[in-house]
Enzyme design. Structure first.
Site: not given
Lengths: 525, 957
Positions: B306, B555, B631
């Protein structure tokens, strides 16, 4: 005005059906004459009439395809009989979405749209009527608000003037009282001083008498042989009078104490010898003098950590009730109430001999002075209060409450809206806050900033700024939109962007003067 | 959304490092491992190039119809390995190395290959004492396998294509029992005892590298002794002591301890690519397209986190003659080292080498290191890039053909607050006349981050909301993440728990980590039963409030575990079949998306094509939907880097890629936002997205001028949807990437090899987005000797090759159509792609200098599998030659009725004809009106009006 008129026009239009290409408005239909070549409305080119609405865009301005989706910049006109006519972008013609309430935009898409114009027209008329009603009533209320505001303003100005006038006289009064006070304090002071002096003299005399008595006693004690004289030998029996600290009182030392004489009679003993020995002299037959009682040590308890009660940042003080509440809330969370530190007791002083009561004359003077002082202080306090009131009034009067002061009534009011999670509170011209319903601290969403509507309609939007900061973000702020209504009520609160709040406040003060519909009709027709 | 600013910016940090710029935000990179901190990587990397201790036992060779088996033995520890070689149809080769008899099975990646790749014949064509020569099918490739030390060299004709283990870096940690014996000073003894053996081995090498292979002295000795397997062992009964010294049985990073019940299990192998200077692939590195060498730095890391979302396994090497690929199929943490013998040379040095005809041949060496599993490698032998793409996608599958709407514009934000917010947003796009197909809901739409549920106060009537969008022919995407709130009142959790579907800890209890909902369980997506159950949750009766126009976003599927090591799951967590998370970590996200896509398929009875966006992915993820680059931040460099990031993904089969338009973190200014919309309009997946803490940035919030610029960019996207759709269809059919680096089409133009600020869509459009703040112009490279390119906006013609300076304004998006191509467009841009379904086409025919052009168009219903299952599609082919434009079917199998027609043909580079005629079979010849602009040589044919499915021709006379 126009809105109310249009249904009438369209009713006409449907009554007198004018033949024109699809998507052309009645006003434009004369540009589209079937017998002639068509010239694009921007004049850029001229095409055969059968190229009009042939589903191919020939004019740069899109005017040759009013009824198809061929031109990217074209416009399609829906008549919408029973409702409002409307232009929609050509891209919405036959796109499978019903845009015109008369369903004319979906003539070839395979989608079936219902004609909802009548229904919509009815609803709109109802809504308009209702809005008009609201606007009318709201506007009446607004008139009252304006009157009240103007009266209130006058009142306030009058009050202010009065206060200012009053302040002047109060100031004079304060000065007068100050003189009175000072005048009364002077004899008071003198009388007190005399009283004090007398008392001190008296105490001195008593002290001297006591000394004399002690000297006498000592003399008699020392004069062992009762010959009326204290001799060296007699003196020597009191070893405690040893001068050089060797534990004995030698003859020489005794002689010195006796004023370089071998003996002393009562008179000279009292006059000079006693003075020399009284510090050390111990009367016989008595136990050692009890140790002097220790001065009551003022063991002040560990002073309480002196937390200056953290006053919340001084808020505007015209809204005391609110503020008090807010303060309470905050103090509940932030500062545990600290008991005031104990006053040191006055007991110490009591051991000292008390001043005897004043005599009547002096007491009278003191009472008079005290009265003068109190009167002065009271007057001074009134003056301060009056000055505060003047400041508050001046501040209130200086606010921009709208062109006619119609928003003045919102001042020092608060309005709440309860949502699932929070209670929102709008105190116009003061602040906006948010409090979780299920416990938790209140959050400041902004303090009064300014009117922030568009140039034509400045008073339709309020802006509250510099609220509590957001994590990694800006300080919270709130935009309040004002709309016309009969009551004053917050109707919605949202947070469209993180920490930027939007509130809607309905208020009669936002109502515009309704136009007379019949007059409008006449104008237009 | 992102768990924490600091961790998610890890990717940003990498970008910055790569660009040698200072980042304004301090990022704690130390939360993530370097190679040195990953004990197996350190062990593997400490194996230095030199003579390999491995020997192939040639006498053990077994040849069957389509495979060859052979034993390898580590001469030091005597552990036998099994080498399997397969010649695969389509010019590929597979190499598998496993232990001959491991203590227990080692993980072999399932479900990624679409089938057992069909093999071709193998034959032994030569043999001597120390080598065997094999012929691989009909490809003309030969493999020379050398016994001692073990290496393999692949040749085509006399040319060496690549070598395996030529640097002797094969290092296979065999499974073993844990040894209780002490370790001190062991290596000293060993090195002295094996000294003579070492010399002996060394003398046998064909190609030695003495300076590296000699046991280093002094300070380095400890490490190299520990590392070079040859030095470790002389007695069979002794475990690999040195391996145990380096965190083999337990490893701690930060506060997390990884118990390693199986001990050291890593595998590593090297490949040399002589003649290759340019290697690509290994997404998703936030770096230049072309891979840098990793000497003196950290290797590329493939471990879904992540933060990095690093991934994938295929690597391409390309030169003017040949393109080859190496596909390393392993789902454990993997590191890749790349070195080059030309890396240190200046351009001048290289030129000198070239001109003198001497010097070294450029060579790139690649080394793969994985923590567990087996060695399973596919060599994709090209020779052209298109061949490598085909080869790779025959193995792992091609890009799924997305539903048409998925290629249109997506509006997302964390979060659209409630139903009213959604309604206002939807209305906003109509009010401002901006097309939009999809509105997205991030995690806040759920009831307390319980996926498959709705917040009852904010979204009380989801079906109403969806119905309202459906009436506008728009869609919605809601997020469903794979972490499940541990809450006995949550049915999804209860079912997973009671069915035993959660991933387990090493002790066998349900593993719980920390994620959005707080304490969360992680369903074991590697379990097919779990996936089937998960898929069933998407049926309309199970997922309450869902409707046909609701699609899904996965996600956090690395998986993200806020309180786990490196923000993911413990490696010793256990999956179905007793496999450790270590073995299959990188597959987790792949399986999540697979199960979700299956769910969407099933809810329509298998009729509708799913759309699922995923953040984590693996080889084969292209079969299940779209991915995005994670992101990013509203900064110019983040926008720019999205080009090489998506190009790298495209090279390994994943074409449906995009970056958050506007940047996820922080707020873009109007200029950056407009430029990003312009860039995104030409990337495959086009979604604006923003962090919860950013200010609103819907296209109309930046003033009229910027609104018009954004609208224009989105409209360009919509007009080109027929071309995008056709290009995706090609990708689906043949594995060719949608978005391509220039060198894929211009194989022998070395200038293109390093270009990553411009790219191609299909083979007809070249895009050079403006990615500099305050730019007044861009340098566009137009490739192709003797070719021409047409500016799609001005239609101006440019000759190639050339470096063209193009002045730009805020409205400029430099895009060029290749001379010789035909691009279909729909120029009636509407509020959503669905609304445009039946709209007529405009063909843009860009003539080559020879006056020719061709192109095609794929059409179907835009959303079902009927094109596959019922051949309900049209694939039209257009060609222009000899002043005649001809339309015919490109694929007679497909049959599809469409009311769409051709409203216009624009021919770029055409002279003025005297007359234009349309001919259709069975109809009289028809004269067409036309317009000709002599200055720009644009010929516009008015309204041919033919149905898009019809055969016809138009001749200019």
């Amino acid at each position: 005005m126009l809105l109310l008129l249009l249904p009438v026009l369209s009713a006409l239009a449907s009554a007198v059906e004018v033949k024109r290409p699809r998507g052309v408005s009645l006003t434009n239909h004369h540009f589209y004459e079937e017998s002639k070549p068509f010239t694009c409305l921007d004049g850029s080119s001229t095409i055969a009439f059968d190229w009009v609405n042939d589903d191919y865009c020939d004019c740069q301005d899109g005017s040759d395809e009013p009824g198809t989706s061929a031109c990217p910049n074209g416009r399609f006109h829906c008549t919408n009989a029973g409702y409002r006519p409307q232009y929609i972008p050509s891209s919405r013609v036959n796109d499978g979405v019903c845009d015109c309430c008369d369903a004319t935009d979906e003539y070839n898409s395979g989608f079936v749209c219902e004609n909802t114009c009548k229904e919509m027209g009815r609803k709109e008329r109802e809504a308009l009527a209702q809005m008009a009603e609201v606007a009318r009533e709201g506007f009446q209320l607004k008139q009252r608000l304006i009157e009240e505001a103007s009266k209130g303003r006058e009142d306030k100005q009058r009050t202010l003037a009065e206060l200012q006038e009053g302040k002047k006289s109060l100031e004079q009064q304060v000065e007068t009282l100050r003189s009175t006070k000072e005048a009364a304090e002077k004899p008071e002071k003198e009388a007190k001083e005399i009283h004090q002096k007398n008392w001190e003299e008296q105490r001195a005399a008593e002290q001297a008498a006591r000394e004399q008595a002690r000297a006498r006693e000592a003399f008699q004690e020392l004069d062992d042989d009762g010959d009326g004289l204290v001799s060296v030998a007699e003196l020597q029996t009191h070893v405690e009078l040893d001068v050089d600290g060797d534990g004995t009182l030698s003859e020489t030392e005794a002689q010195t104490l006796l004023g370089n004489a071998l003996q002393a009679d009562a008179s000279s003993f009292q006059d000079s010898v006693w003075t020399a020995i009284k510090e050390n002299y111990k009367p016989e037959g008595l136990p050692d003098a009890a140790p002097l009682p220790e001065a009551p040590a003022e063991e002040a308890p560990e002073p309480q950590p002196d937390l200056p009660p953290e006053q919340p940042a001084p808020e505007d003080d015209y809204d005391e009730e609110e503020e008090d509440e807010a303060d309470d809330d905050e103090s509940n969370e932030e500062e545990p109430k600290v008991p005031p530190p104990k006053q040191p007791s006055d007991k110490v002083e009591e051991d000292v001999e008390k001043l005897p009561p004043y005599d009547e004359a002096t007491q009278a003077l003191i009472d008079a002075a005290q009265k003068a002082r109190e009167q002065f202080e009271e007057a001074e306090k009134s003056l301060k209060e009056m000055e505060d009131s003047i400041r508050n009034l001046e501040k209130e009067i200086s606010f921009d409450f709208g062109p006619q002061g119609e928003f003045a009534y919102l001042y020092s009011q608060c309005y709440e809206l309860s949502t699932n999670e929070y209670i929102y509170r709008l105190c116009p011209f003061n602040r906006v806050s948010q409090k979780p319903k299920h416990g938790g601290a209140e959050t400041n969403l902004g303090s009064w900033g300014s009117w922030a509507g568009s140039e034509e309609n400045k008073f339709s939007v309020m802006k509250y700024e510099h609220g509590t900061g957001c994590w990694q973000g800006p300080n919270r702020s709130t935009t309040v939109k004002l709309t016309c209504g009969k009551e004053t009520v917050v109707t919605s609160t949202t947070e469209p962007s993180r920490c930027e709040y939007l509130m809607e406040l309905v208020t009669p003060a936002a109502c515009q003067e309704p136009r007379d519909p019949s007059a409008a009709d006449h104008d237009e027709l | 959304p992102s768990p924490r600013l600091s961790s998610r910016l890890g990717m940003a940090a990498l970008v910055w490092t790569a660009l040698c710029l200072a980042s304004a935000i301090a990022v704690d990179r130390s939360n993530f491992k370097t190679c040195d901190q990953s004990s197996f990587c350190k062990r593997q990397r400490s194996v230095k190039p030199g003579s390999s201790p491995y020997r192939a036992l040639l006498e053990s060779l077994q040849l069957s119809q389509d495979s060859m088996k052979l034993q390898l033995v580590n001469e030091v520890n005597k552990v036998p390995l099994l080498l399997e070689l397969y010649g695969l149809q389509g010019n590929m080769m597979r190499i598998k190395i496993n232990e001959l008899s491991p203590l227990h099975p080692r993980y072999e990646v399932p479900d990624v290959l679409v089938r057992d790749p069909p093999a071709t014949w193998l034959a032994v064509t030569g043999r001597d004492d120390n080598s065997v020569e094999l012929a691989l099918g009909d490809s003309g490739h030969k493999l020379i396998l050398t016994g001692k030390p073990f290496r393999m060299d692949l040749l085509q004709g006399r040319e060496l294509v690549l070598s395996v283990n030529s640097r002797g870096l094969l290092h296979f940690e065999h499974l073993r029992h844990r040894c209780a014996c002490p370790s001190p000073s062991f290596s000293d003894k060993v090195s002295s005892s094996v000294g003579s053996l070492w010399d002996k081995i060394k003398s046998l090498f064909h190609r030695e590298e003495p300076k590296e292979s000699a046991p280093a002295d002094g300070t380095a000795s400890e490490e190299s002794e520990a590392a070079v397997p040859g030095e470790q062992e002389s007695k069979e009964d002794r475990p690999d002591q040195a391996e145990e010294e380096l965190g083999s049985w337990e490893e701690t990073f930060k506060t997390h301890t990884d118990s390693k019940p199986h001990g050291p299990t890593s595998v590593g192998l090297d490949f040399s690519l002589p003649g290759f200077e340019h290697v690509y692939g290994i997404p998703e590195h936030a770096d230049s397209l072309r891979l840098r060498t990793t000497e003196g730095g950290d290797p590329y890391r493939l471990y879904n986190l992540d933060v990095f979302q690093y991934e994938l396994y295929n690597l391409l090497a390309h030169n003017t003659q040949r393109t080859v690929g190496i596909f390393w199929l392993n789902a454990a943490e993997t590191w890749v080292d790349i070195s080059s013998n030309t890396a240190g040379k200046t351009l001048f040095g290289k030129m000198l080498d070239y001109m003198q005809g001497g010097g070294e041949t450029p060579q790139t060496d690649v080394r793969w290191m994985s923590e567990s599993g087996i060695i399973d490698v596919f060599l994709l032998l090209g020779p052209a890039p298109s061949d490598v793409f085909r080869q790779y996608t025959t193995l792992t599958g091609t890009q799924a053909l997305p539903p048409l709407f998925a290629m249109a514009y997506h509006q997302s934000r964390w979060n659209y607050n409630d139903e009213e917010d959604v309604a206002t947003l939807d209305e906003g796009f109509d009010t401002h006349d901006i097309p939009c197909d999809v509105i997205w809901l991030d995690i806040e739409h759920t009831d307390g981050k319980r996926y498959f549920t709705w917040d009852s106060s904010k979204f009380p009537q989801p079906r109403n909301m969806l119905g309202h969008l459906a009436a506008k022919r728009r869609k919605m995407v809601s997020i469903v993440d794979p972490h499940i709130k541990v809450d006995s009142g949550y049915q999804v959790h209860n079912e997973i728990r009671s069915r035993g579907f959660y991933v387990k800890t090493k002790d066998g209890s349900d593993y719980e980590g920390w994620c959005w909902p707080g304490s969360a369980g992680y369903p074991d997506f590697t379990n097919p039963e779990m996936r089937a159950w998960w898929a069933s949750k998407f049926s309309y009766d199970q997922y309450e409030g869902s409707m046909e126009n609701l699609y899904i976003w996965n996600d956090m599927n690395e998986p993200s575990v806020f309180n786990g090591p490196e923000v993911t799951m413990y490696k010793d967590a256990l999956h179905q079949g007793g496999w450790e998370h270590r073995d299959l970590h990188n597959l987790y996200g792949f399986y999540v998306q697979m199960a979700t896509a299956q769910g969407l398929e099933q809810r329509s009875g298998g009729l509708e094509r799913p759309f699922v966006l995923s953040r984590a992915f693996f080889a084969g993820s292209q079969r299940y939907g779209a991915v995005w680059t994670g992101d990013n931040t509203a900064e110019w460099d983040h926008m720019k880097i999205s080009i090489p990031m998506c190009l790298s993904l495209a090279l390994v089969g994943i074409s449906f890629c995009g970056a958050d338009v506007g940047g996820f973190f922080k707020s873009p200014d109007a200029e950056l936002l407009v430029r990003w919309y312009q860039l995104g309009a030409y990337q495959p997946f086009y979604r604006a997205h923003a962090h919860l803490d950013t200010v609103r940035r819907e296209p109309w919030l930046f003033g009229e001028e910027n609104k018009a610029l954004i609208r224009a960019a989105i409209r360009q996207r919509y007009a080109l949807l027929p071309y995008w759709y056709t290009t995706f269809y090609h990708s689906y059919r043949s594995g060719q990437p949608v978005m391509r680096p220039l060198w894929v089409e211009y194989l022998d133009d070395v200038t293109t090899f390093s270009i990553d600020d411009q790219f191609l869509i299909g083979n007809a459009l070249l895009v050079h987005p403006v990615t500099e703040q305050g730019a007044h112009g861009v340098q566009v490279y137009l490739p192709g000797k003797g070719e021409v390119w047409y500016d799609v906006h001005s239609h101006q013609k440019h000759h190639a090759p050339q470096m063209l300076y193009v002045p730009v304004t805020m409205s400029s998006i430099p895009v060029y159509q290749r001379g010789g191509s035909i691009v279909p467009r729909k120029e009636r841009v509407r509020r959503s792609s669905d609304c445009m379904h039946h709209d007529p086409y405009t063909l843009y025919v860009a003539l080559s200098p020879q006056g020719t052009a061709e192109g095609d168009l794929f059409i179907d219903d835009g959303h079902t599998y009927n094109f596959e299952s019922k051949a309900q599609y049209l694939h039209r082919h257009f060609s222009f030659a000899s002043n005649t434009l001809t339309a015919r079917s490109a694929d007679s199998k497909g049959i599809f009725e469409s009311p769409a027609w051709i409203e216009r043909v624009v021919i770029l580079g055409a002279g003025k004809p005297a007359a234009v005629f349309l001919r259709q079979s069975g109809m009289p010849e028809m004269r067409l009106d036309f317009q000709h602009e002599p200055e720009t040589s644009i010929l516009t044919l008015r309204k041919p009006g033919v149905n898009i499915g019809a055969d016809w021709s138009i001749s200019l006379r």
